[in-house]
Every structure is written in C-alpha cells, then in structure tokens.
Design an enzyme around this catalytic site. Structure first.
Site, PDB file in Angstrom:
ATOM      1  CG  ASP A   1      -5.087   2.237   1.092  1.00 16.95           C
ATOM      2  OD1 ASP A   1      -6.063   1.480   1.024  1.00 16.95           O
ATOM      3  OD2 ASP A   1      -3.965   1.860   1.494  1.00 16.95           O
TER       4      ASP A   1
ATOM      5  CG  MET B   1      -8.130   7.054   2.902  1.00 18.79           C
ATOM      6  SD  MET B   1      -7.241   7.035   4.455  1.00 18.79           S
ATOM      7  CE  MET B   1      -6.485   5.405   4.368  1.00 18.79           C
TER       8      MET B   1
ATOM      9  CG  ASP C   1      -6.172  -3.029   3.380  1.00 19.66           C
ATOM     10  OD1 ASP C   1      -5.089  -2.765   3.926  1.00 19.66           O
ATOM     11  OD2 ASP C   1      -6.816  -2.203   2.703  1.00 19.66           O
TER      12      ASP C   1
ATOM     13  CG  MET D   1     -11.445  -2.861   5.545  1.00 19.86           C
ATOM     14  SD  MET D   1      -9.963  -2.398   4.628  1.00 19.86           S
ATOM     15  CE  MET D   1      -9.021  -1.522   5.861  1.00 19.86           C
TER      16      MET D   1
ATOM     17  CG  MET E   1     -11.282   3.293   2.477  1.00 23.94           C
ATOM     18  SD  MET E   1      -9.701   3.235   3.336  1.00 23.94           S
ATOM     19  CE  MET E   1      -8.576   3.255   1.932  1.00 23.94           C
TER      20      MET E   1
ATOM     21  CG  HIS F   1      -9.276   0.103  -0.136  1.00 25.39           C
ATOM     22  ND1 HIS F   1      -8.619  -0.120   1.062  1.00 25.39           N
ATOM     23  CD2 HIS F   1     -10.600   0.152   0.164  1.00 25.39           C
ATOM     24  CE1 HIS F   1      -9.521  -0.191   2.039  1.00 25.39           C
ATOM     25  NE2 HIS F   1     -10.718  -0.022   1.524  1.00 25.39           N
TER      26      HIS F   1
ATOM     27  CG  HIS G   1      -3.908  -1.654  -1.413  1.00 28.50           C
ATOM     28  ND1 HIS G   1      -5.023  -2.385  -1.739  1.00 28.50           N
ATOM     29  CD2 HIS G   1      -4.280  -0.904  -0.336  1.00 28.50           C
ATOM     30  CE1 HIS G   1      -6.010  -2.102  -0.909  1.00 28.50           C
ATOM     31  NE2 HIS G   1      -5.585  -1.194  -0.044  1.00 28.50           N
TER      32      HIS G   1
ATOM     33  CB  SER H   1      -0.888   0.018   1.239  1.00 26.14           C
ATOM     34  OG  SER H   1      -1.425   1.319   1.389  1.00 26.14           O
TER      35      SER H   1
HETATM   36  C1  DX5 Z   1      -6.217   1.422   5.823  1.00 28.32           C
HETATM   37  C2  DX5 Z   1      -5.744   1.052   4.437  1.00 28.32           C
HETATM   38  C3  DX5 Z   1      -4.662   0.038   4.381  1.00 28.32           C
HETATM   39  C4  DX5 Z   1      -3.391   0.460   5.037  1.00 28.32           C
HETATM   40  C5  DX5 Z   1      -2.597  -0.760   5.377  1.00 28.32           C
HETATM   41  O1  DX5 Z   1      -7.376   2.187   5.732  1.00 28.32           O
HETATM   42  O2  DX5 Z   1      -6.832   0.543   3.689  1.00 28.32           O
HETATM   43  O3  DX5 Z   1      -4.424  -0.351   3.054  1.00 28.32           O
HETATM   44  O4  DX5 Z   1      -2.613   1.278   4.274  1.00 28.32           O
HETATM   45  O5  DX5 Z   1      -1.475  -0.350   6.071  1.00 28.32           O
HETATM   46  P1  DX5 Z   1      -0.740  -1.293   7.116  1.00 28.32           P
HETATM   47  O6  DX5 Z   1      -0.272  -2.493   6.357  1.00 28.32           O
HETATM   48  O7  DX5 Z   1       0.347  -0.452   7.636  1.00 28.32           O
HETATM   49  O8  DX5 Z   1      -1.776  -1.669   8.147  1.00 28.32           O
HETATM   50 ZN    ZN Z   2      -6.463  -0.410   1.668  1.00 24.15          ZN
END
Ligand code: DX5
Ligand code: ZN
Length: 224
Positions: free
Chosen positions: A34, A36, A179, A137, A68, A66, A32, A7
């Site tokens: 992310d 947000m 994840d 998750m 969010m 991903h 990956h 990620s």
């Molecule tokens: C959290 C993300 C994850 C996160 C994982 O909301 O969706 O992808 O980056 O990071 P680690 O592996 O550090 O938990």
């Molecule tokens: Zn993620």
C-alpha cells in the site's frame, strides 16, 4: 482460483523483510503493498525503494502495488523498475487513465484500476482491454483496520457481471480483488458474489499465527 494478499500496511515496519517471508511461508499468494502519499490519501507509507529492498525476500510471490498517490505516472515507472508484478491506481488520481494503464502494461506488468466505495463501476467499461485486475475498495483508502462497507458487495456483483461478459467476447478473465475490512466472517459472502482475490491487513498481521489466520480465511471460500 482464489488468492489471499496480505497487506504489509499492518506488518511490523521495523522487520519488514522478516514479516514478508513469514507471511509467504504461511501461505500468502500475493504481497499487497500500500503506497500512500499524504496527498491523494491522508497517510504516508513507503515507496519504490522499499519495494526494491523487499524484492529479494519474496521469491516468486507477486508484489501487488496499490498506488494511493497523485499523480501516478512517475510512480508507475519507479515501481516497474523496483520489481512490482501488479500495479493498480485510482482513476481519480490520473488525468489520463488510458495512458497510465498503457505505461504499466508496456513494462509487462499486470495493470488494474482501483474503485473507491463511491466510484462507479462504469468507469471501467472503456478500458477493460487494458485491465488485468479490478481492485474494489471496501473502505475509504488511507488506513488499515477499518470496517467493511457493505454496499461494496453490490459492486462485486456488478463487476462480476461485466467481467463475465468481457470474458465471453475476449476469452480473457479479469481478476476481481477486494480491499478493506476483509475477515473470516465476510470473505465467504464476498467470494460467492464473484471476487477471487482478497487483501487482508489486520486479519492476517493482527494475528499471532499467520498460517492459522490465512487458513481461517481460506476455509470460508467456496470449494475450488
Ligand atoms: C487501505 C489499504 C488496505 C488496508 C487493508 O487504504 O488499501 O490495503 O491495508 O487493511 P485491513 O485489511 O486491515 O482493512
Ligand atoms: Zn490496498
């Protein structure tokens, strides 16, 4: 059979292109990504423009987006245009989950639903035919570097059971991705229960040597 998806949430944002190339050279299977929005989750990262900018840096490596964000449909279209290869979203963030999944698949992109730690597996049952990946998750979404929530192990088992049944009747295998808080200590246990794809943020980008970090994760997976 197993995929490691670093990620970039834990990468150096000032050098993202370089970071992505480095982690692919180090053996990453997916990138990956992310997304947000400070609305669905209490944090803000990057959007489709950054995905588009990174696309020339990834070669053939799939970009695993991903989402969010809430709502999701407009972002699905924007990320499809920006070069996403996989798009997953949280069912709580879309008013019409079936329609959002169809939007993704109509673009020839792999689609998936993301289940938060408290979201039940049964939400998947009526849309399995529109899903390529289930993203479980194992932390509450919003931040990297959190601790793995062990109750998710049972959900991995439940999803594996569901996907095996579905594969038997349809001949199609759905991927199970985990994840949050994945590291070399727990990845083996998660894999044994049926997960095949592992997001790792801090366990890769938090290390100096990305190749050694990815190799350490892979070394714990059951023999392929
Ligand atoms: C959290 C993300 C994850 C996160 C994982 O909301 O969706 O992808 O980056 O990071 P680690 O592996 O550090 O938990
Ligand atoms: Zn993620």
């Amino acid at each position: 059979m197993y995929r490691i998806a670093p990620s970039i949430l834990s990468a150096d944002f000032a050098r993202l292109g370089e970071e992505v190339r480095a982690v692919i050279d180090a053996g990453a299977d997916w990138i990956h990504f992310d997304v947000m929005d400070n609305h669905y989750v209490p944090n803000l990262t990057f959007g489709p423009m950054v995905c588009r900018a990174l696309k020339p840096h990834v070669g053939d490596t799939p970009i695993d987006v991903h989402l969010m964000v809430e709502p999701v449909d407009e972002m699905i279209t924007a990320f499809a245009d920006a070069g996403a290869d996989i798009i997953t979203f949280h069912p709580e963030a879309s008013r019409h989950v079936d329609r959002s999944l169809s939007l993704i698949r109509e673009r020839g992109i792999k689609a998936g639903l993301v289940l938060n730690p408290a979201t039940p597996v049964y939400l998947l049952e009526n849309v399995l035919d529109k899903i390529d990946v289930i993203l479980l998750m194992s932390v509450n979404p919003g931040f990297g570097g959190q601790k793995f929530i062990p109750s998710v192990l049972n959900k991995v088992r439940q999803c594996k059971f569901l996907c095996d049944m579905y594969a038997e009747e349809s001949g199609r295998r759905i991927m199970i991705e985990v994840d949050g808080g994945v590291n070399a200590e727990n990845i083996g246990d998660i894999a044994v229960l049926g997960a095949d794809t592992f997001v790792a943020g801090s366990a890769v980008f938090g290390q100096k040597d990305y190749a050694a970090a990815i190799a350490a994760l892979r070394a714990q997976l059951p023999q392929e």
